[in-house]
Structure formats: structure tokens, C-alpha cells
Design an enzyme around this catalytic site. Structure first.
Site, mmCIF file in Angstrom:
data_model
loop_
_atom_site.group_PDB
_atom_site.id
_atom_site.type_symbol
_atom_site.label_atom_id
_atom_site.label_comp_id
_atom_site.label_asym_id
_atom_site.label_seq_id
_atom_site.Cartn_x
_atom_site.Cartn_y
_atom_site.Cartn_z
ATOM 1 N N GLU B 154 -11.119 -5.394 -6.954
ATOM 2 C CA GLU B 154 -11.510 -5.025 -5.593
ATOM 3 C C GLU B 154 -12.948 -4.515 -5.557
ATOM 4 O O GLU B 154 -13.676 -4.756 -4.592
ATOM 5 C CB GLU B 154 -10.532 -3.958 -5.051
ATOM 6 C CG GLU B 154 -10.589 -3.801 -3.553
ATOM 7 C CD GLU B 154 -9.354 -3.121 -2.975
ATOM 8 O OE1 GLU B 154 -8.292 -3.123 -3.646
ATOM 9 O OE2 GLU B 154 -9.455 -2.595 -1.864
ATOM 10 N N GLU B 157 -15.068 -7.571 -5.757
ATOM 11 C CA GLU B 157 -15.063 -8.247 -4.452
ATOM 12 C C GLU B 157 -16.006 -7.543 -3.469
ATOM 13 O O GLU B 157 -16.765 -8.199 -2.741
ATOM 14 C CB GLU B 157 -13.633 -8.283 -3.875
ATOM 15 C CG GLU B 157 -13.563 -8.990 -2.523
ATOM 16 C CD GLU B 157 -12.176 -8.931 -1.875
ATOM 17 O OE1 GLU B 157 -11.204 -8.523 -2.555
ATOM 18 O OE2 GLU B 157 -12.074 -9.293 -0.687
ATOM 19 N N CYS B 179 -4.049 -2.021 -0.840
ATOM 20 C CA CYS B 179 -2.995 -1.530 -1.753
ATOM 21 C C CYS B 179 -1.741 -1.104 -1.018
ATOM 22 O O CYS B 179 -0.659 -1.108 -1.588
ATOM 23 C CB CYS B 179 -3.460 -0.309 -2.528
ATOM 24 S SG CYS B 179 -5.105 -0.429 -3.133
ATOM 25 N N SER B 199 -9.437 -6.835 1.874
ATOM 26 C CA SER B 199 -9.624 -7.344 0.513
ATOM 27 C C SER B 199 -8.545 -8.364 0.191
ATOM 28 O O SER B 199 -7.369 -8.158 0.513
ATOM 29 C CB SER B 199 -9.550 -6.191 -0.480
ATOM 30 O OG SER B 199 -9.387 -6.700 -1.791
ATOM 31 N N LYS B 238 7.143 -0.876 -0.071
ATOM 32 C CA LYS B 238 6.981 -1.720 -1.258
ATOM 33 C C LYS B 238 8.178 -2.652 -1.440
ATOM 34 O O LYS B 238 8.079 -3.675 -2.117
ATOM 35 C CB LYS B 238 6.772 -0.861 -2.501
ATOM 36 C CG LYS B 238 5.377 -0.241 -2.604
ATOM 37 C CD LYS B 238 4.300 -1.260 -2.965
ATOM 38 C CE LYS B 238 2.919 -0.619 -3.023
ATOM 39 N NZ LYS B 238 1.837 -1.629 -3.129
ATOM 40 N N GLU B 241 7.130 -5.568 0.448
ATOM 41 C CA GLU B 241 6.090 -6.298 -0.292
ATOM 42 C C GLU B 241 6.701 -7.127 -1.427
ATOM 43 O O GLU B 241 6.325 -8.285 -1.627
ATOM 44 C CB GLU B 241 5.049 -5.322 -0.838
ATOM 45 C CG GLU B 241 3.898 -6.019 -1.546
ATOM 46 C CD GLU B 241 2.888 -5.047 -2.157
ATOM 47 O OE1 GLU B 241 2.764 -3.904 -1.676
ATOM 48 O OE2 GLU B 241 2.230 -5.444 -3.136
ATOM 49 N N GLU B 246 5.384 -15.191 -0.607
ATOM 50 C CA GLU B 246 4.219 -15.694 -1.367
ATOM 51 C C GLU B 246 4.066 -15.017 -2.732
ATOM 52 O O GLU B 246 3.244 -15.443 -3.538
ATOM 53 C CB GLU B 246 2.940 -15.518 -0.538
ATOM 54 C CG GLU B 246 2.518 -14.086 -0.241
ATOM 55 C CD GLU B 246 3.107 -13.523 1.049
ATOM 56 O OE1 GLU B 246 4.189 -13.986 1.475
ATOM 57 O OE2 GLU B 246 2.484 -12.584 1.615
ATOM 58 N N CYS B 384 0.103 8.289 -1.063
ATOM 59 C CA CYS B 384 1.412 7.911 -1.609
ATOM 60 C C CYS B 384 2.213 9.108 -2.105
ATOM 61 O O CYS B 384 3.440 9.035 -2.181
ATOM 62 C CB CYS B 384 1.259 6.943 -2.770
ATOM 63 S SG CYS B 384 0.070 5.651 -2.502
#
Lengths: 114, 417
Positions: B154, B157, B179, B199, B238, B241, B246, B384
Site C-alpha cells: 500500500e 501504491e 484494510c 487502494s 471480516k 470479507e 472474489e 480494531c
């Protein structure tokens, strides 16, 4: 409006219950407000920064020997470096346009905050 | 339903479903006392009254970002989780043909100890690794390792985006972090026009899953198809996620199961492990070693600070003598900073804790008025460490008396209304 001396028994119990109820509800809100400002979140955050400073010997990602092994120019699994070809295959993604689902919900009359 | 650390869970371990249709959190209408705390903390407003009594429900999963702030703040313990892989993980741990891999997030080690009577926030990383080994995980890999990898990807990037400006097909600035799964679903749903600013990096767990089944499999000489990856998170989102269709770049499902801090505590207790007596153990290094930059991912401002520790050195060509960049550390709200980098100039950054704050920064970007290079977003206030999968605040759990009184007042209010 009757004074407390002339109040019926039933009326007194009702008033007392309301006073007690609101006092306790008020205390509960005060308690949760205190917890949210400093409280347990602050303690957990503080512990994280202490571990960063004291427990972890290395403090920068680029200095992690296993990160260096991963990106090693010759033998590394990601030898073409960060954002290289293999990284893009495994470690990068694309996102899903989900705006239509939210718009459909609003069109059905569901009120959202934004 | 099973009670785990004061929270109820449905024993539902979905496979191959679209997580957009799953209720990861929902209100038990029989326990809801209509107090409205969940309304206040919900970033999208999808948890709302469904009748005149004020009983709340998540009315549709499309507008729920699965953060679970409603759950950790409910004074009545009325909100439950809809997904739990605990039983399946125990089965896999017993199966000799399956290589089970642990992947705990940074913030888990600052919450897990609370379930075993340790002080709030106590760091229990070493005991956590020991407990994972004792549970029978074949390899204790650590999501902190890929937090470091995330910084490499990241940060690189970001530098690329800065250097691209003014050229054709340049990716836009500011760059948003990616994230936090609550934030990612939020931006996909409410600000999809800003997706080019997000990102392209997967989250640390999004990276460790596929690395475990390719690079990790190679390193420990096992077949990727035999590996079962367990994501252990301070987070409910999560679970969404991990189920994203994908997430299969390894050629298999990258993440086979996701549990949260509370469920890990439950598993340790169910296995009869005496957590507090465990020695401090290191993770298996190849996909386990990590740095201070990785562990601070658990705090709001942590990803930003970790990225700056890299960006400073790359952009300036100089060593960063003191890695503490305290100006970006964020307890709540929006925090902005100008970071001076030699041989480059000023890096302008912003950190938002909570999605209501994120929305303000998104509006600025949408209006073309955002001055920043890099913006970190965390859904849960404080980061978190305060995630929806963390142990419930002890003072909230101790409020049973208050709950009982509130129930009585509510019943009374009904009778006199």
C-alpha cells in the site's frame, strides 16, 4: 396539582417509581458516557503503543527479515517487488459497485442516515 | 444459539454464498428493550424500529456494514451473530489430513486476555500463539506478518500514485486505506464513485489467505488444497470479507473460516486450556514474524503511522530515526496532519475513526476539495481494538442490575401509558 402531603397512595407510588426509574436511567447514560471517552478503548490503544515501543524489536515493516525474504530480488516469492506482477495476482483486488442495492432500499421507503 | 462470552451466536457456517445476503448481526426481538442505543451507534441507520413498541431490527443486509457496534454497545445483550465457524474448525483440527493454519489479527492480542480475567487491553500475544498451538493448529501464522506486507504494497501504491499525478490515466489522490471491511462495504455501497481512490490492496487477511495456500504451502512442503485457513479477527465484518466470492486467487478459497476474539476465547476454554498458565510462544516465522508497524494496525491512525514509517524512508532516502509519529494517533473523530519529508515536501494525511467521520472526508473528495494524499478509515471508533468481535466492555457486562431495573421501568411505562 396536589402536594406530596395530600397525594393519594397510588399517586405517590407512581411518582416515586418515575423518579427512581429516571435516576437509574440517567446514571446508566452517565456511566456509558464516561466509558466511551477514556475507558476501555483508551486502555487497549495504550497497550498497543506500549507493545510497539517495548515488545517488538523491529518497528518498521521494511526491516522485517521475513518481508525481505518474501521480496528478495533473486529468490523471493514476490521477487518483482511490491505492486509487481505476482502481487497484483494475489494481493490486490477490485471492488464491487453496491450502490444500486442501497438505492433500491431507499426507493422502498427505508430511511437511512445517508 | 450458543452463548459465547456473553454474546449469542447461530451455529451457521456458510459456504459459497453471496455474503451480501447474510445477516451477520441481528436483533433478538424478545430481548430488545427499545432503548435505541443501537440506532445511535449504527453508521448507516439500517438498524431501526419496526413497530410502535420501538423493537429494533437490522431491516436489510444491503445497508449493514457488519461492524457490530450495535452488538458491543447493546445494554441488554439483545444482538446476536448470525455466523459461527467454531464447530467446523474443531472438526478440521481433529482431521489428520487437513493442515489447519491460524491467522490472528493484531488487535486480538489486546482483547483476548480480558476473557481470562486479565486487565483491559493486556497484551497476550505470546500466550495467544501458545494457545493456538495447544488447540492443534498445524502452523501458527500471524496476520501481523501480512500487515507488514500490506505496508509494502500500500505504501508503494501511494508513492506510485503521487508520482503519476499529471500523467495520463493517473490513479486519483487521495488514496484511501482498504484494510477495514466495514469501510470497504460502506464505500462500495454509499460512495461507489470514490472506488478509484481506494487502494487496490487487499486487507492483511485478504493477503495472508492466498499467500498461505501458495507461498506458505511451498515453504512447508504441503499441498495448497490440504490447507484450511482460519482468520481470527476482532471483527464481525471480516466474516463478510472472508466470504467475498472474489477471494479465491490462490486457486482455492483463500479464507476457509473466520472467527472473532470472543470465539477464540470460547475455543480455548472449551478445549480445557489453562490460558493464563501458558508460556509465551513465538509464531512460526516464515509467515508469522512481524514488527511494531504491524501491531499498531489495531489502533485508529496505526495503518497511517506504519505507512509513513515506510514512505518517509523511501521518499527521503534517509533513515527515520524515531519511528514514533504520534501526530497521527487517533482516539476518536477526524485527525489531520502535515508530515514533513526531506527531499519530498509535505505529505498531507487524514485519519477518520467512525464512518460518520469518514462520510465527511468522502464528501470533500467528491467535491474535489480534499487536500490529502492519504486517508485512513476505521469503522469502529478507536480502531480494531474496539471492534465488534472484541470482548464486551466489562462495565457493560456488569450492568445486569441496570438492565433489570430498566426492564421494570419499561413495563411500568407501558401500563401507565
Amino acid at each position: 396539582m396536589s402536594g406530596i402531603a395530600t397525594m393519594s397512595r397510588r399517586g405517590f407510588i407512581k411518582a416515586a417509581a418515575i423518579v427512581t426509574g429516571y435516576t437509574i436511567v440517567g446514571l446508566r447514560f452517565a456511566g456509558s458516557a464516561i466509558a466511551s471517552v477514556g475507558g476501555y478503548v483508551g486502555l487497549r490503544q495504550q497497550s498497543v503503543y506500549e507493545a510497539d515501543a517495548k515488545v517488538y524489536k523491529i518497528r518498521k515493516s521494511q526491516d522485517n527479515p521475513m518481508v525481505q525474504k518474501l521480496y528478495n530480488h533473486e529468490k523471493g516469492f514476490l521477487h518483482d517487488g511490491p505492486c509487481g506482477h505476482m502481487s497484483h495476482r494475489l494481493l490486490h483486488t477490485h471492488y464491487v459497485e453496491r450502490g444500486a442495492a442501497v438505492e433500491a432500499l431507499k426507493a422502498k421507503g427505508v430511511a437511512l442516515k445517508l | 444459539m450458543r452463548e459465547i462470552e456473553g454474546v449469542f451466536y447461530q451455529s451457521n457456517a456458510p459456504k459459497g454464498v453471496d455474503p451480501a445476503n447474510v445477516y451477520f448481526v441481528q436483533v433478538d426481538a424478545t430481548k430488545c428493550e427499545a432503548c435505541g442505543t443501537c440506532d445511535e451507534v449504527c453508521p448507516t441507520g439500517v438498524i431501526q424500529a419496526i413497530n410502535d413498541d420501538g423493537i429494533r431490527q437490522v431491516v436489510n443486509p444491503a445497508a449493514c456494514v457488519n461492524c457490530g457496534q450495535c452488538l458491543v454497545n447493546c445494554p441488554f445483550g439483545a444482538i446476536y451473530e448470525g455466523v459461527s465457524y467454531v464447530d467446523e474448525i474443531f472438526e478440521k483440527l481433529r482431521d489428520p489430513d487437513t493442515i489447519v493454519i491460524s491467522m490472528p489479527a493484531p488487535a486480538v492480542r489486546y482483547g483476548l486476555g480480558e476473557c481470562f480475567g486479565n486487565p483491559t487491553g493486556a497484551y497476550v500475544g505470546g500466550k495467544m500463539h501458545a494457545a493456538l498451538k495447544a488447540l492443534g493448529f498445524d502452523y501458527v501464522w500471524d496476520n501481523e506478518f501480512t500487515a507488514d506486507v500490506t505496508i509494502m504494497e500500500e505504501g508503494t501504491e501511494l508513492i506510485q500514485r503521487v508520482q503519476e499525478q499529471g500523467k495520463p490515466n493517473a490513479r486519483p489522490l487521495p488514496q484511501f486505506t482498504s484494510c477495514c471491511p466495514g469501510w470497504v462495504k460502506f464505500v462500495e455501497s454509499f460512495y461507489p464513485d470514490l472506488l478509484p481512490n481506494v487502494s487496490s490492496c487487499k486487507s492483511p487477511i485478504g493477503m495472508l489467505g492466498p499467500l498461505a495456500k501458495t507461498y506458505g504451502a511451498h515453504e512447508v512442503h504441503v499441498e495448497g488444497k490440504k490447507i484450511y485457513t482460519v482468520s481470527i479477527m476482532p471483527c464481525i465484518a471480516k466474516k463478510f470479507e472472508g466470504l467475498r466470492p472474489e477471494m479465491c486467487d490462490s486457486g482455492f478459497r483463500d479464507i476457509d473460516a473466520t472467527i472473532d476474539t470472543r470465539e477464540l476465547a470460547y475455543m480455548i476454554k472449551a478445549a480445557g486450556i489453562n490460558f493464563n498458565e501458558l508460556p509465551d510462544v513465538q509464531p512460526d516465522p516464515v509467515l508469522g514474524m512481524s514488527t511494531g508497524a504491524a501491531t499498531i494496525f489495531g489502533n485508529s491512525g496505526g495503518v497511517m503511522e506504519a505507512a509513513l514509517r515506510l514512505a518517509y524512508e523511501v521518499l527521503s532516502g534517509q533513515k527515520l530515526a524515531n519511528p514514533d509519529i504520534k501526530v497521527v494517533r487517533t482516539h476518536e473523530g477526524i485527525n489531520t496532519a502535515d508530515v514533513e519529508v526531506p527531499n519530498f515536501g509535505t505529505v498531507k494525511v487524514a485519519v477518520a475513526s467512525g464512518l460518520q467521520n469518514a462520510a465527511k472526508l468522502c464528501e470533500e473528495v467528491r467535491a474535489g476539495k480534499s487536500p490529502y494524499h492519504f486517508i485512513e478509515i476505521m469503522t469502529c471508533p478507536g480502531g480494531c481494538v474496539n471492534g465488534g468481535g472484541q470482548p464486551i466492555d466489562p462495565s457493560l457486562r456488569a450492568s445486569l442490575f441496570q438492565n433489570a431495573v430498566a426492564r421494570i421501568t419499561k413495563r411500568y411505562a407501558h401500563r401507565t401509558a
